[in-house]
Write an enzyme that holds these catalytic residues in place. Structure first.
Site, PDB file in Angstrom:
ATOM      1  N   GLU A  24      18.164  25.146  39.751  1.00 45.67           N
ATOM      2  CA  GLU A  24      16.923  25.895  39.558  1.00 45.67           C
ATOM      3  C   GLU A  24      16.107  25.366  38.376  1.00 45.67           C
ATOM      4  O   GLU A  24      14.887  25.262  38.459  1.00 45.67           O
ATOM      5  CB  GLU A  24      17.216  27.393  39.370  1.00 45.67           C
ATOM      6  CG  GLU A  24      17.646  28.117  40.635  1.00 45.67           C
ATOM      7  CD  GLU A  24      19.151  28.060  40.864  1.00 45.67           C
ATOM      8  OE1 GLU A  24      19.846  27.379  40.082  1.00 45.67           O
ATOM      9  OE2 GLU A  24      19.638  28.689  41.823  1.00 45.67           O
ATOM     10  N   HIS A  59      22.394  40.427  42.684  1.00 44.91           N
ATOM     11  CA  HIS A  59      21.586  39.946  43.806  1.00 44.91           C
ATOM     12  C   HIS A  59      20.547  40.966  44.249  1.00 44.91           C
ATOM     13  O   HIS A  59      19.879  40.751  45.248  1.00 44.91           O
ATOM     14  CB  HIS A  59      22.482  39.631  45.017  1.00 44.91           C
ATOM     15  CG  HIS A  59      23.253  38.358  44.884  1.00 44.91           C
ATOM     16  ND1 HIS A  59      24.192  38.156  43.911  1.00 44.91           N
ATOM     17  CD2 HIS A  59      23.226  37.217  45.606  1.00 44.91           C
ATOM     18  CE1 HIS A  59      24.707  36.941  44.050  1.00 44.91           C
ATOM     19  NE2 HIS A  59      24.139  36.356  45.069  1.00 44.91           N
TER      20      HIS A  59
END
Lengths: 341, 337
Positions: free
Chosen positions: B54, B123
């Protein structure tokens, strides 16, 4: 020292059957969210964990159940946790990606690569508090492209921390083939940090046991950190209900949601040439078939490979398998039984 | 007008923009799988798979945007921004100011957000308040297909970084990917009018920073965004049966924030309830109270937000996330004062 193949097989079978129970309960809707199992990784977990002692720590990824089971964490508590029960291992607050056992110094994370720094810190603490102990970082090969894992390799090397980095390499970063997004060789990368590296077939539990034993001995004697790359296959792909495999197994079910929009995209006004569009379609179809072929192949299934070496003693094998089956049945009964107040 | 799902609307608006602007590229983990329809329509040069890196690909998207591209980063879920926050916090958000306004970063970061399907607190976060806290970032949170497409177009036209948050309960494919996995044995509290609805034949930008009043009512003003908007609407319907008229405002953008619309409504009702799926403290809900007070409006204030880390178990999660029942209770408490 020689590995005890019977003991290793029992550990692997225990993990496999536990996770097959999890798979069934997940399909029945009793377990929520994603479900990344460690199916296909059992030989790696068994071969490495066999060398751990009290005081050693585990830094786990989103497939933490097999190493936890093999470390001796109460399976009923793990199953209760996955079922979201208040008396589960983490009071129903963690779930399968976030399993923690303070007692066994075992911590998981659903963030890819996070086990690297975690293992480095466990090893640092071991140096002060538990000399002679080590930590293990379990992660997939997709994680080697994560900066934090590379930084952890460097830190462990620079500080000579007793970390065993275990790379479970199935060549898939989620659904993307890792080779297509990874530059160079993984082990060369680790060596560049001054870390000792090993390669092993992750379906061969004896080979994993031997390599891990060598690495662990080195770490306990104060040598530099070690990195084991163990190749494996996930028979269920990235996680349960994995779309690529559903397309292969039950294509008609995905027609409306997957195939129809694809056909429309081939025909939509404005965009790339038809040739380019077909090229894109070919990429997707190629990925589906490749994944289907790899996951269907059983030549890398560590349970099948290991069992094949034990068939010379069918009675002993049958007895072992009955024992494990019975154990799993008892675990499920205990986990599903209503909590005693 | 056409009927579309929330996700098709985003894809359709993106497709319309990509057909007109060759500088738009998509990149992210599994982007070719996630955006397979756009991959086919526009070819593999426009949709790139990244490694699980990322920091590298978000950081690269920032400078690619500076150098003339219009990248759309597919971040999968907003929680993963934790891995690569430097690219947003210290780079993308700062460049316009540091360059004296001479250099801007036309970047869109798409992230799934929100909970309600039992995937655990790593999440299922919302984090829009955390992101909007950083000067230089625009943050949008659509609650229905028409806004989803229109805000996507606005984000693509914007010359500065936009974080585009898609609630997973509204997005069929995300919910299947992270929740159901093809199972028919699980169910979710999906707001129907958020997941599917009428959209224009041709997309026009829904301006950033414009809230919309979904329901009028003088007794109480509910301000919300994302899935919680639908919880508020449901609560307002139920309250109406008891003679209580509550208005519901959908913020759509967290940054920029539509102060005018909020203040106007609260000035009449003098009661503000913020329903925010992000964390309760130091975030959007407190900010809304502050801006109304700063405008010199006296009010009674309440909030229904996510308290603490989101637990994995569905039953526990339902207690922590804003629900219609919690909203109704908070409304009644607020009217009692």
């Amino acid at each position: 020292m020689q590995p005890d193949l019977w003991e290793l097989y029992e550990q692997m079978l225990y993990s496999r059957q536990f996770e097959e129970t999890v798979e069934r309960l997940w399909k029945e809707g009793l377990i929520s969210g994603e479900m990344h199992l460690g199916l296909g990784e059992e030989a790696i977990a068994a071969g490495v964990n066999a060398h751990l002692q009290e005081g050693d720590a585990l830094a786990l990824d989103h497939r933490g159940t097999p190493p936890l089971l093999m470390r001796g964490v109460d399976p009923v508590l793990i199953l209760k946790e996955l079922l979201g029960q208040q008396d589960g291992l983490c009071s129903g607050k963690g779930g399968h990606m976030h399993l923690f056992s303070k007692e066994y110094l075992a911590a998981s994370s659903g963030i890819v690569g996070a086990s690297g720094p975690a293992a480095a810190g466990f090893a640092l603490a071991a140096r002060y508090l538990r000399p002679g102990s080590l930590s293990v970082a379990y992660f997939g090969e997709g994680a080697v492209n994560q900066g934090m894992l590379m930084e952890a390799l460097n830190l462990a090397s620079a500080w000579s921390l007793p970390v065993l980095f275990v790379c479970k390499d199935n060549n898939y970063s989620m659904s993307t083939q890792s080779g297509s997004v990874t530059g160079g060789d993984i082990n060369e990368r680790a060596r560049a940090f001054g870390v000792t590296t090993y390669e092993v077939d992750g379906s061969d539990v004896e080979a994993v046991w031997n390599i891990a034993g060598k690495a662990v001995n080195g770490l306990r004697n104060g040598t530099r950190p070690a990195f084991i790359r163990a190749r494996c296959v996930h028979p269920e792909g990235h996680f349960l209900g994995y779309l690529l495999l559903r397309i292969v197994r039950q294509p008609w079910k995905e027609f409306g949601r997957v195939f129809l929009p694809i056909f429309k995209s081939l025909l939509k006004r404005k965009g790339a040439t038809l040739w380019k569009r077909l090229e894109g379609l070919n990429l997707i179809v190629g990925d589906i078939f490749k994944e289907a072929r790899i996951t269907a192949s059983q030549s890398m299934d560590p349970l099948i490979v290991t069992r094949g070496k034990l068939t010379a003693k069918p009675h002993r094998l049958a007895e072992l398998e009955t024992r494990v089956r019975e154990k799993i049945k008892q675990i499920e009964i205990a986990a599903i039984a209503p909590a005693e107040s | 007008m056409r009927t579309m799902t929330f996700e098709s609307a985003i894809e359709d608006a993106l497709g319309q923009a990509m057909a007109e602007d060759p500088r738009i590229i998509l990149l992210g983990e599994d982007a070719r799988g996630v955006c397979r329809n756009l991959l086919i329509r526009f070819g593999k040069e426009r949709v790139l798979n990244t490694p699980i890196s990322e920091s590298a690909f978000l950081g690269a998207a920032v400078s690619a945007a500076m150098a003339g591209m219009r990248p759309v980063v597919e971040m999968l879920i907003v929680d993963f921004l934790g891995v690569c926050m430097d690219a947003l916090l210290n780079q993308a958000a700062k460049i316009e100011t540091f360059s004296g306004g001479r250099w801007r970063v036309p970047l869109v970061v798409r992230c799934g957000c929100g909970g309600g399907y039992g995937d655990g607190g790593q999440h299922e976060q919302s984090l829009w308040g955390w992101l909007a806290h950083i000067p230089g970032l625009a943050v949008v949170v659509p609650s229905n297909p028409a806004d989803a497409g229109g805000l996507m177009l606005a984000a693509l036209e914007h010359e500065s970084p936009v974080i585009y948050l898609e609630h997973k309960l509204l997005a069929e494919n995300w919910l299947d990917f992270l929740g159901a996995g093809g199972r028919k044995t699980v169910g979710y509290d999906i707001p129907v009018s958020g997941a599917r609805g009428l959209v224009p034949d041709r997309w026009k930008a829904v301006p950033l920073g414009k809230a919309t009043v979904l329901r009028g009512g003088q007794d109480l003003t509910m301000v919300s965004l994302g899935v919680s908007v639908h919880r508020c609407l449901e609560a307002a319907d139920k309250l109406e049966k008891h003679g209580i008229n509550a208005s519901v405002i959908d913020l759509r953008s967290v940054a920029p924030l539509d102060k005018e619309t909020i203040c106007e409504a609260v000035a009449t009702s003098e009661r503000l309830l913020v329903v925010d799926e992000d964390y309760e403290t130091f975030g959007l809900s407190g900010e809304l109270a502050a801006l109304v007070l700063e405008a010199g409006i006296s009010l009674h204030f309440g909030r229904v937000c996510t308290r603490g880390t989101i637990p994995y178990a569905r039953e526990q999660e339902d207690q922590v996330l804003p629900s219609t029942a919690r909203v109704i209770k908070a409304c009644l408490d607020l009217l009692d004062r």
